[in-house]
Design a protein around this motif. Structure first.
Motif, PDB file in Angstrom:
ATOM      1  N   LEU A  35       0.810  -1.209   0.000  1.00 31.72           N
ATOM      2  CA  LEU A  35       0.000   0.000   0.000  1.00 31.72           C
ATOM      3  C   LEU A  35       0.852   1.272   0.000  1.00 31.72           C
ATOM      4  CD1 LEU A  35      -2.564  -1.098   2.732  1.00 31.72           C
ATOM      5  CD2 LEU A  35      -3.119  -0.676   0.330  1.00 31.72           C
ATOM      6  N   LEU A  36       1.788   1.325   0.951  1.00 31.35           N
ATOM      7  CA  LEU A  36       2.568   2.540   1.150  1.00 31.35           C
ATOM      8  C   LEU A  36       3.892   2.174   1.795  1.00 31.35           C
ATOM      9  CD1 LEU A  36       1.908   5.736   0.933  1.00 31.35           C
ATOM     10  CD2 LEU A  36       1.762   5.620   3.432  1.00 31.35           C
ATOM     11  N   THR A  37       4.938   2.894   1.434  1.00 37.87           N
ATOM     12  CA  THR A  37       6.255   2.690   2.025  1.00 37.87           C
ATOM     13  C   THR A  37       6.764   4.015   2.574  1.00 37.87           C
ATOM     14  OG1 THR A  37       6.718   0.979   0.366  1.00 37.87           O
ATOM     15  CG2 THR A  37       8.583   1.810   1.643  1.00 37.87           C
ATOM     16  N   ILE A  38       7.257   3.980   3.811  1.00 37.84           N
ATOM     17  CA  ILE A  38       7.811   5.163   4.460  1.00 37.84           C
ATOM     18  C   ILE A  38       9.277   4.879   4.747  1.00 37.84           C
ATOM     19  CG2 ILE A  38       7.676   6.689   6.466  1.00 37.84           C
ATOM     20  CD1 ILE A  38       4.720   5.970   6.679  1.00 37.84           C
ATOM     21  N   ASN A  97       6.415   6.706  -0.553  1.00 37.81           N
ATOM     22  CA  ASN A  97       5.973   6.352  -1.895  1.00 37.81           C
ATOM     23  C   ASN A  97       4.776   5.412  -1.865  1.00 37.81           C
ATOM     24  OD1 ASN A  97       8.492   4.274  -1.488  1.00 37.81           O
ATOM     25  ND2 ASN A  97       6.924   3.334  -2.798  1.00 37.81           N
ATOM     26  N   LEU A  98       3.912   5.589  -2.852  1.00 42.83           N
ATOM     27  CA  LEU A  98       2.775   4.694  -3.014  1.00 42.83           C
ATOM     28  C   LEU A  98       3.271   3.343  -3.500  1.00 42.83           C
ATOM     29  CD1 LEU A  98      -0.133   6.729  -4.639  1.00 42.83           C
ATOM     30  CD2 LEU A  98       0.452   6.445  -2.238  1.00 42.83           C
ATOM     31  N   ALA A  99       2.451   2.313  -3.290  1.00 40.88           N
ATOM     32  CA  ALA A  99       2.785   0.980  -3.764  1.00 40.88           C
ATOM     33  C   ALA A  99       1.654   0.469  -4.661  1.00 40.88           C
ATOM     34  CB  ALA A  99       3.027   0.039  -2.580  1.00 40.88           C
ATOM     35  N   ASP A 100       1.842  -0.720  -5.224  1.00 40.79           N
ATOM     36  CA  ASP A 100       0.973  -1.213  -6.291  1.00 40.79           C
ATOM     37  C   ASP A 100      -0.498  -1.312  -5.903  1.00 40.79           C
ATOM     38  OD1 ASP A 100       3.292  -1.421  -7.741  1.00 40.79           O
ATOM     39  OD2 ASP A 100       3.503  -3.586  -7.464  1.00 40.79           O
ATOM     40  N   CYS A 101      -0.764  -1.773  -4.671  1.00 41.65           N
ATOM     41  CA  CYS A 101      -2.164  -1.927  -4.262  1.00 41.65           C
ATOM     42  C   CYS A 101      -2.890  -0.591  -4.220  1.00 41.65           C
ATOM     43  CB  CYS A 101      -2.243  -2.617  -2.900  1.00 41.65           C
ATOM     44  SG  CYS A 101      -1.705  -4.341  -2.925  1.00 41.65           S
ATOM     45  N   MET A 102      -2.199   0.463  -3.787  1.00 44.43           N
ATOM     46  CA  MET A 102      -2.826   1.783  -3.768  1.00 44.43           C
ATOM     47  C   MET A 102      -3.032   2.310  -5.186  1.00 44.43           C
ATOM     48  SD  MET A 102      -3.958   3.235  -1.042  1.00 44.43           S
ATOM     49  CE  MET A 102      -3.880   4.995  -1.415  1.00 44.43           C
ATOM     50  N   GLU A 103      -2.105   2.022  -6.092  1.00 43.11           N
ATOM     51  CA  GLU A 103      -2.304   2.438  -7.481  1.00 43.11           C
ATOM     52  C   GLU A 103      -3.571   1.808  -8.043  1.00 43.11           C
ATOM     53  OE1 GLU A 103      -0.266   1.696 -11.827  1.00 43.11           O
ATOM     54  OE2 GLU A 103       1.052   2.364 -10.217  1.00 43.11           O
ATOM     55  N   ILE A 104      -3.791   0.537  -7.717  1.00 48.37           N
ATOM     56  CA  ILE A 104      -4.992  -0.147  -8.198  1.00 48.37           C
ATOM     57  C   ILE A 104      -6.248   0.495  -7.624  1.00 48.37           C
ATOM     58  CG2 ILE A 104      -6.279  -2.329  -8.054  1.00 48.37           C
ATOM     59  CD1 ILE A 104      -3.505  -3.726  -8.150  1.00 48.37           C
ATOM     60  N   CYS A 130      -6.612   3.446  -6.559  1.00 47.89           N
ATOM     61  CA  CYS A 130      -6.742   4.798  -7.119  1.00 47.89           C
ATOM     62  C   CYS A 130      -7.049   4.765  -8.613  1.00 47.89           C
ATOM     63  CB  CYS A 130      -5.462   5.595  -6.886  1.00 47.89           C
ATOM     64  SG  CYS A 130      -5.127   6.010  -5.168  1.00 47.89           S
ATOM     65  N   ASN A 131      -7.224   3.577  -9.163  1.00 46.40           N
ATOM     66  CA  ASN A 131      -7.502   3.383 -10.591  1.00 46.40           C
ATOM     67  C   ASN A 131      -6.431   4.004 -11.482  1.00 46.40           C
ATOM     68  OD1 ASN A 131      -9.150   2.222 -12.609  1.00 46.40           O
ATOM     69  ND2 ASN A 131     -10.093   4.209 -13.055  1.00 46.40           N
ATOM     70  N   GLY A 132      -5.195   3.986 -10.995  1.00 47.56           N
ATOM     71  CA  GLY A 132      -4.083   4.471 -11.794  1.00 47.56           C
ATOM     72  C   GLY A 132      -3.950   5.972 -11.843  1.00 47.56           C
ATOM     73  N   ILE A 133      -4.817   6.715 -11.127  1.00 47.26           N
ATOM     74  CA  ILE A 133      -4.694   8.173 -11.103  1.00 47.26           C
ATOM     75  C   ILE A 133      -3.372   8.566 -10.461  1.00 47.26           C
ATOM     76  CG2 ILE A 133      -5.674  10.303 -10.154  1.00 47.26           C
ATOM     77  CD1 ILE A 133      -8.428   8.968 -10.356  1.00 47.26           C
ATOM     78  N   PHE A 134      -3.008   7.849  -9.390  1.00 46.73           N
ATOM     79  CA  PHE A 134      -1.715   8.026  -8.747  1.00 46.73           C
ATOM     80  C   PHE A 134      -0.899   6.766  -8.964  1.00 46.73           C
ATOM     81  CE2 PHE A 134      -4.169  10.837  -5.608  1.00 46.73           C
ATOM     82  CZ  PHE A 134      -4.046  11.930  -6.456  1.00 46.73           C
ATOM     83  N   ARG A 135       0.397   6.902  -9.152  1.00 46.08           N
ATOM     84  CA  ARG A 135       1.233   5.789  -9.590  1.00 46.08           C
ATOM     85  C   ARG A 135       2.096   5.222  -8.478  1.00 46.08           C
ATOM     86  NH1 ARG A 135       6.579   8.014 -11.464  1.00 46.08           N
ATOM     87  NH2 ARG A 135       6.757   6.106 -12.675  1.00 46.08           N
ATOM     88  N   SER A 136       2.420   3.948  -8.649  1.00 44.32           N
ATOM     89  CA  SER A 136       3.398   3.280  -7.796  1.00 44.32           C
ATOM     90  C   SER A 136       4.740   3.362  -8.514  1.00 44.32           C
ATOM     91  CB  SER A 136       3.001   1.815  -7.577  1.00 44.32           C
ATOM     92  OG  SER A 136       4.025   1.084  -6.944  1.00 44.32           O
ATOM     93  N   PRO A 137       5.680   4.141  -8.023  1.00 39.64           N
ATOM     94  CA  PRO A 137       6.888   4.422  -8.794  1.00 39.64           C
ATOM     95  C   PRO A 137       7.874   3.257  -8.827  1.00 39.64           C
ATOM     96  CG  PRO A 137       7.073   5.405  -6.634  1.00 39.64           C
ATOM     97  CD  PRO A 137       5.687   4.825  -6.718  1.00 39.64           C
ATOM     98  N   VAL A 138       8.532   3.110  -9.952  1.00 34.14           N
ATOM     99  CA  VAL A 138       9.665   2.194 -10.062  1.00 34.14           C
ATOM    100  C   VAL A 138      10.888   2.916  -9.522  1.00 34.14           C
ATOM    101  CG1 VAL A 138      11.153   0.922 -11.650  1.00 34.14           C
ATOM    102  CG2 VAL A 138       8.676   1.010 -12.050  1.00 34.14           C
ATOM    103  N   HIS A 139      11.632   2.262  -8.642  1.00 33.86           N
ATOM    104  CA  HIS A 139      12.793   2.899  -8.035  1.00 33.86           C
ATOM    105  C   HIS A 139      13.924   1.892  -7.880  1.00 33.86           C
ATOM    106  CE1 HIS A 139       9.965   1.477  -4.952  1.00 33.86           C
ATOM    107  NE2 HIS A 139      11.014   1.209  -4.191  1.00 33.86           N
TER     108      HIS A 139
END
Length: 303
Positions: A198-201, A232-239, A241-250
């Motif tokens: 979901l989220l990484t701090i 940073n956001l993670a993949d589950c939150m991107e889903i 959010c329907n892709g409005i906000f992205r899970s960044p590649v780092h």
């Protein structure tokens, strides 16, 4: 089984082992491009103000991550540095036999050919000490505030994302140690990836940079500012959010002269959680970009 720590491995060789080298076609691509604009530094205490909320929206749409101005309430720079120091000592204490909680992470990183030594501690339920428990409680408050702020930005009920989280959802703290590398042009500390939860701090080493984020096919350095955290956001939150906000590649690059430490707190979802875009974000103009599925079916949990 004999476990060799990254510290021991780094001290014993003059050239990095072959398994840690990036692919030949990628060599020379580890340098960062000039950043088009700064990654926003967000003041969580002002998120009710329109200008700060707009900064958060822009950060999540363009970068998928942002910085916050201060460490969690009552935490200080010395507190966090002391925590990293304690964990470094724990890594050295366990030597060639890491504790059970660390073995899974070290094995995973070896498979990824990452040149980083990790200690993974389970937070929920918390059983790894009062210091981690206190730090976890502070980052959880940050997580909740970020989720509420994102919901408001998207015109959802304030607690929409919090209501998707169950008591079974796991949380992990991972301490990463990156030793000096003789060939930083050939070796990554952590290979490119996005986080599955979901989220990484992240509390990063303020003296040694290394974290980079990908945007439009280019890599940029994430600044390591004193008294700040990277979120940073993670993949589950991107889903959701329907892709409005992205899970960044780092990724993380290495340093030839200095060692680097970081502390990442990962908030994930239980494997049985049904993931789907928030219904309030869907209409005729915004169809769902993702279907409905269990997190475990797509490997998007940290179970």
């Amino acid at each position: 089984m004999v476990w060799t720590t990254v510290q021991e491995l780094a001290a014993a060789v003059e050239e990095p082992p072959r398994q840690y080298l990036v692919h030949e076609q990628d060599q020379g691509l580890l340098a960062a491009d000039q950043m088009p604009e700064p990654i926003p530094l967000i003041d969580l205490s002002r998120l009710t103000a329109d200008d700060e909320a707009d900064k958060l929206r822009a950060a999540l749409q363009t970068w998928g991550l942002f910085l916050i101005r201060t460490l969690p309430p009552r935490a200080t720079q010395s507190d966090a540095s002391a925590q990293l120091g304690v964990v470094t000592m724990a890594m050295k204490k366990h030597g060639d036999r890491p504790p059970p909680s660390a073995r899974r992470c070290i094995c995973m990183l070896k498979l990824l050919n990452s040149s980083c030594n990790c200690l993974t501690l389970h937070q929920h339920p918390a059983h790894d000490g009062d210091v981690l428990l206190e730090y976890a409680s502070r980052t959880k408050r940050i997580r909740d505030l970020v989720f509420q702020s994102i919901a408001k930005i998207l015109d959802l009920e304030e607690d929409y994302f919090l209501n998707q989280i169950s008591n079974k959802d796991p949380g992990f703290a991972r301490f990463n140690y990156y030793p000096p590398c003789p060939r930083p042009d050939l070796v990554l500390g952590m290979r490119p990836h996005s986080d599955g939860g979901l989220l990484t701090i992240v509390f990063v080493d303020h003296d040694v940079g290394g974290l980079q984020v990908e945007r439009d096919g280019k890599w940029y350095n994430v600044p390591a500012k004193p008294y700040s955290l990277v979120i940073n956001l993670a993949d589950c939150m991107e889903i959701m959010c329907n892709g409005i906000f992205r899970s960044p590649v780092h990724r993380v690059v290495t340093n030839a002269e200095k060692e680097r430490l970081s502390l990442a707190v990962f908030y994930a979802v239980d494997g049985e959680t049904m993931l789907e875009p928030a219904p309030g974000l869907l209409d005729d103009r915004r169809p769902p970009r993702y279907g409905k599925f269990k997190a475990k079916d797509f490997g998007l949990s940290l179970d």
